[in-house]
Design an enzyme around this catalytic site. Structure first.
Site, PDB file in Angstrom:
ATOM      1  N   ASP A 102      -1.382  11.821   4.468  1.00  0.00           N
ATOM      2  CA  ASP A 102      -2.464  12.537   3.790  1.00  0.00           C
ATOM      3  C   ASP A 102      -2.197  12.461   2.288  1.00  0.00           C
ATOM      4  OD1 ASP A 102      -4.312  14.190   2.677  1.00  0.00           O
ATOM      5  OD2 ASP A 102      -3.992  15.861   4.081  1.00  0.00           O
ATOM      6  N   ASN A 129      -5.812   0.879   0.732  1.00  0.00           N
ATOM      7  CA  ASN A 129      -7.242   0.825   1.050  1.00  0.00           C
ATOM      8  C   ASN A 129      -7.915   2.185   1.190  1.00  0.00           C
ATOM      9  OD1 ASN A 129      -9.723  -0.380   2.643  1.00  0.00           O
ATOM     10  ND2 ASN A 129      -8.790   1.111   4.041  1.00  0.00           N
ATOM     11  N   TYR A 214     -14.980   9.402  -9.317  1.00  0.00           N
ATOM     12  CA  TYR A 214     -14.656   8.237  -8.470  1.00  0.00           C
ATOM     13  C   TYR A 214     -14.327   7.053  -9.364  1.00  0.00           C
ATOM     14  CZ  TYR A 214     -15.509   4.511  -4.940  1.00  0.00           C
ATOM     15  OH  TYR A 214     -15.403   3.425  -4.091  1.00  0.00           O
ATOM     16  N   LYS A 218     -10.948   4.569  -9.676  1.00  0.00           N
ATOM     17  CA  LYS A 218     -11.000   3.142  -9.322  1.00  0.00           C
ATOM     18  C   LYS A 218     -10.607   2.250 -10.506  1.00  0.00           C
ATOM     19  CE  LYS A 218     -12.078   3.487  -4.944  1.00  0.00           C
ATOM     20  NZ  LYS A 218     -11.227   2.929  -3.884  1.00  0.00           N
TER      21      LYS A 218
HETATM   22  N1  LIG Z   1     -17.829   0.503   1.815  1.00  0.00           N
HETATM   23  C1  LIG Z   1     -18.129   0.100   0.605  1.00  0.00           C
HETATM   24  O1  LIG Z   1     -19.255  -0.346   0.304  1.00  0.00           O
HETATM   25  C2  LIG Z   1     -17.097   0.154  -0.465  1.00  0.00           C
HETATM   26  C3  LIG Z   1     -17.453  -0.269  -1.751  1.00  0.00           C
HETATM   27  C4  LIG Z   1     -16.488  -0.225  -2.761  1.00  0.00           C
HETATM   28  C5  LIG Z   1     -15.195   0.202  -2.453  1.00  0.00           C
HETATM   29  N2  LIG Z   1     -14.894   0.614  -1.185  1.00  0.00           N
HETATM   30  C6  LIG Z   1     -13.525   1.075  -0.944  1.00  0.00           C
HETATM   31  O2  LIG Z   1     -13.057   0.572   0.295  1.00  0.00           O
HETATM   32  C7  LIG Z   1     -12.014   1.433   0.790  1.00  0.00           C
HETATM   33  C8  LIG Z   1     -12.209   1.638   2.284  1.00  0.00           C
HETATM   34  O3  LIG Z   1     -13.376   2.427   2.490  1.00  0.00           O
HETATM   35  P1  LIG Z   1     -14.369   2.231   3.734  1.00  0.00           P
HETATM   36  O4  LIG Z   1     -15.640   1.728   3.171  1.00  0.00           O
HETATM   37  O5  LIG Z   1     -13.707   1.520   4.857  1.00  0.00           O
HETATM   38  O6  LIG Z   1     -14.630   3.768   4.103  1.00  0.00           O
HETATM   39  P2  LIG Z   1     -14.072   4.657   5.316  1.00  0.00           P
HETATM   40  O7  LIG Z   1     -14.493   4.079   6.608  1.00  0.00           O
HETATM   41  O8  LIG Z   1     -14.513   6.034   4.976  1.00  0.00           O
HETATM   42  O9  LIG Z   1     -12.492   4.529   5.174  1.00  0.00           O
HETATM   43  C9  LIG Z   1     -11.737   5.314   4.283  1.00  0.00           C
HETATM   44  C10 LIG Z   1     -10.442   5.691   4.972  1.00  0.00           C
HETATM   45  O10 LIG Z   1      -9.656   6.512   4.085  1.00  0.00           O
HETATM   46  C11 LIG Z   1      -9.145   7.582   4.861  1.00  0.00           C
HETATM   47  N3  LIG Z   1      -8.820   8.781   4.095  1.00  0.00           N
HETATM   48  C12 LIG Z   1      -9.668   9.730   3.589  1.00  0.00           C
HETATM   49  N4  LIG Z   1      -8.983  10.729   3.038  1.00  0.00           N
HETATM   50  C13 LIG Z   1      -7.656  10.434   3.192  1.00  0.00           C
HETATM   51  C14 LIG Z   1      -6.454  11.102   2.851  1.00  0.00           C
HETATM   52  N5  LIG Z   1      -6.462  12.317   2.273  1.00  0.00           N
HETATM   53  N6  LIG Z   1      -5.277  10.527   3.153  1.00  0.00           N
HETATM   54  C15 LIG Z   1      -5.252   9.325   3.796  1.00  0.00           C
HETATM   55  N7  LIG Z   1      -6.354   8.648   4.160  1.00  0.00           N
HETATM   56  C16 LIG Z   1      -7.557   9.197   3.864  1.00  0.00           C
HETATM   57  C17 LIG Z   1     -10.273   7.895   5.818  1.00  0.00           C
HETATM   58  O11 LIG Z   1      -9.797   8.684   6.891  1.00  0.00           O
HETATM   59  P3  LIG Z   1     -10.844   9.506   7.823  1.00  0.00           P
HETATM   60  O12 LIG Z   1     -11.906   8.549   8.229  1.00  0.00           O
HETATM   61  O13 LIG Z   1      -9.998   9.981   8.935  1.00  0.00           O
HETATM   62  O14 LIG Z   1     -11.399  10.598   6.945  1.00  0.00           O
HETATM   63  C18 LIG Z   1     -10.686   6.498   6.240  1.00  0.00           C
HETATM   64  O15 LIG Z   1      -9.869   6.026   7.276  1.00  0.00           O
HETATM   65  C19 LIG Z   1     -12.095   2.705  -0.060  1.00  0.00           C
HETATM   66  O16 LIG Z   1     -11.040   2.724  -0.991  1.00  0.00           O
HETATM   67  C20 LIG Z   1     -13.425   2.578  -0.796  1.00  0.00           C
HETATM   68  O17 LIG Z   1     -13.436   3.236  -2.050  1.00  0.00           O
HETATM   69  C21 LIG Z   1     -15.805   0.610  -0.196  1.00  0.00           C
END
Ligand SMILES: NC(=O)c1ccc[n+]([C@@H]2O[C@H](COP(=O)([O-])OP(=O)(O)OC[C@H]3O[C@@H](n4cnc5c(N)ncnc54)[C@H](OP(=O)(O)O)[C@@H]3O)[C@@H](O)[C@H]2O)c1
Length: 333
Positions: A102, A129, A214, A218
């Site tokens: 966490d 990630n 945010y 980043k």
């Molecule tokens: N999707 C996009 O379009 C996009 C665009 C730009 C950047 N990103 C980046 O890509 C990365 C992955 O995101 P995603 O799109 O795959 O979203 P996601 O499905 O929400 O994945 C994010 C992960 O981070 C975990 N997390 C949240 N709070 C946490 C904490 N306190 N400690 C440890 N882990 C934690 C979440 O756990 P829980 O699910 O259990 O809460 C989830 O497994 C992120 O850094 C995001 O900023 C995504």
């Protein structure tokens, strides 16, 4: 996974990435991915296990009950075994293990690193990630703004605790390919004008928009990839924007934003599914073309970061601030 070329207006210069063709054999390697219960982290684990078959992949994510941990591990293991074409058939299957993590608490980050280090002597790929966007104003356990504390500072702490093992792994073999991939975002451009508001980082930054909070976290991650690459030339580091992808993050955003809810039906016009968007993570983890310390937009396009993300003075100031905040944590000097 079929060959994927990212689509969409921001992805016009995309490079085709074919997981079966482009992921090399990773036999014997150890991988740790944060936020790997979430969409992009999980898919990265699945594709690496399916095509590269490293010895072990550690899925580090929020603590959950034994049944839920097993469900995450079983899903990755099962999906990785559904297609083996292109994988090195001599390599044994990947073992997937779950680590509690966490990022809102230094204690949890330290415990996660300690559990990993008790089990492993090597680490070949670290994917930073995990991430949050648009959560309520607040601070982490140590009092840092929650986006900054979780997206950036927690990851910086984990990286610092694991760098000695990454460097040790790189030193075991001439030409070893040992990587740190830092997941940033094109959203880094939404950071405040000066990039990072250092004087406010020990508050909830309540006067800033969620986009700025945010964004500054980043921007900091782009500087983290650059700093680690500069300090440790034995490692290859990269920061990436994965693209606009329909993931759990979109679901989380839609709970908070009317605009996201209203535009949801047309989201597929400007976002790609996880199966396509995952190409950028996989490219950064495996491509020989990655230049250490560089920020990439999908797939493999460099030079698109904002001025503050390139600012060397900001980079130096951030590192100094980071070292101050982490001094003494987990034996860091
Ligand atoms: N999707 C996009 O379009 C996009 C665009 C730009 C950047 N990103 C980046 O890509 C990365 C992955 O995101 P995603 O799109 O795959 O979203 P996601 O499905 O929400 O994945 C994010 C992960 O981070 C975990 N997390 C949240 N709070 C946490 C904490 N306190 N400690 C440890 N882990 C934690 C979440 O756990 P829980 O699910 O259990 O809460 C989830 O497994 C992120 O850094 C995001 O900023 C995504």
């Amino acid at each position: 996974m079929a060959r994927v070329t990212l689509l969409g207006s921001r992805n016009k210069s995309a490079t085709a990435f074919d997981a079966a063709r482009d992921i090399p054999c990773m036999a014997g390697k150890v991988v740790l991915i944060t936020g790997a219960a979430g969409d992009l982290g999980r898919q990265t684990a699945i594709e690496l296990a399916r095509h590269g078959r490293p010895a072990r992949i550690y899925v580090a994510d929020l603590p959950r009950g034994e049944k839920a941990r097993k469900a995450v591990v079983d899903r990755i293991t099962h999906e990785a075994s559904t297609e083996t074409e292109g994988a090195d058939i001599l390599a044994p299957r990947t073992e997937v293990r779950f680590l509690d993590l966490d990022f809102r608490s230094f204690e949890s980050v330290k415990a996660c690193a300690a559990e990993f280090l008790a089990a492993e002597k090597r680490l070949d790929v670290l994917v930073l990630n995990a991430g949050i966007i648009r959560v309520a104003t607040g601070t982490t356990k140590e009092g840092h703004e929650v986006h900054f504390g979780l997206n950036y500072l927690g990851h910086a702490l984990l990286a610092k605790l694991l760098v000695p093992t990454l460097v040790h792994t790189a030193q075991q073999q001439l030409g070893a390919d040992v990587r740190v991939v830092v997941v940033s975002s094109e959203g880094h451009a939404m950071a405040p004008k000066r990039g990072i508001q250092f004087d406010k980082l020990r508050t909830g930054c309540a006067d800033m928009s969620y986009a700025q909070r945010y964004g500054q976290s980043k921007v900091a991650l782009i500087h983290l990839a650059r700093a680690l690459g500069r300090q440790h030339p034995e490692l290859k580091t990269a920061a990436v924007h994965p693209g606009r992808i329909l993931t759990g993050m979109a679901t989380a955003l839609s709970k908070e934003s009317l605009l996201v809810r209203v535009t949801a039906p047309i989201a597929p016009l400007f976002c790609v599914p996880v199966s396509v968007g995952i190409a950028n993570h996989l490219w950064a983890v495996t491509s020989p073309a990655v230049v250490s310390g560089t920020y990439y937009e999908p797939v493999g396009v460099s030079g698109k970061e904002s001025a503050v993300a390139k600012d060397k003075d900001l980079s130096g100031r951030l590192w100094e601030w980071t070292e101050g905040e982490l001094k003494g944590v987990g034996g860091i000097v």
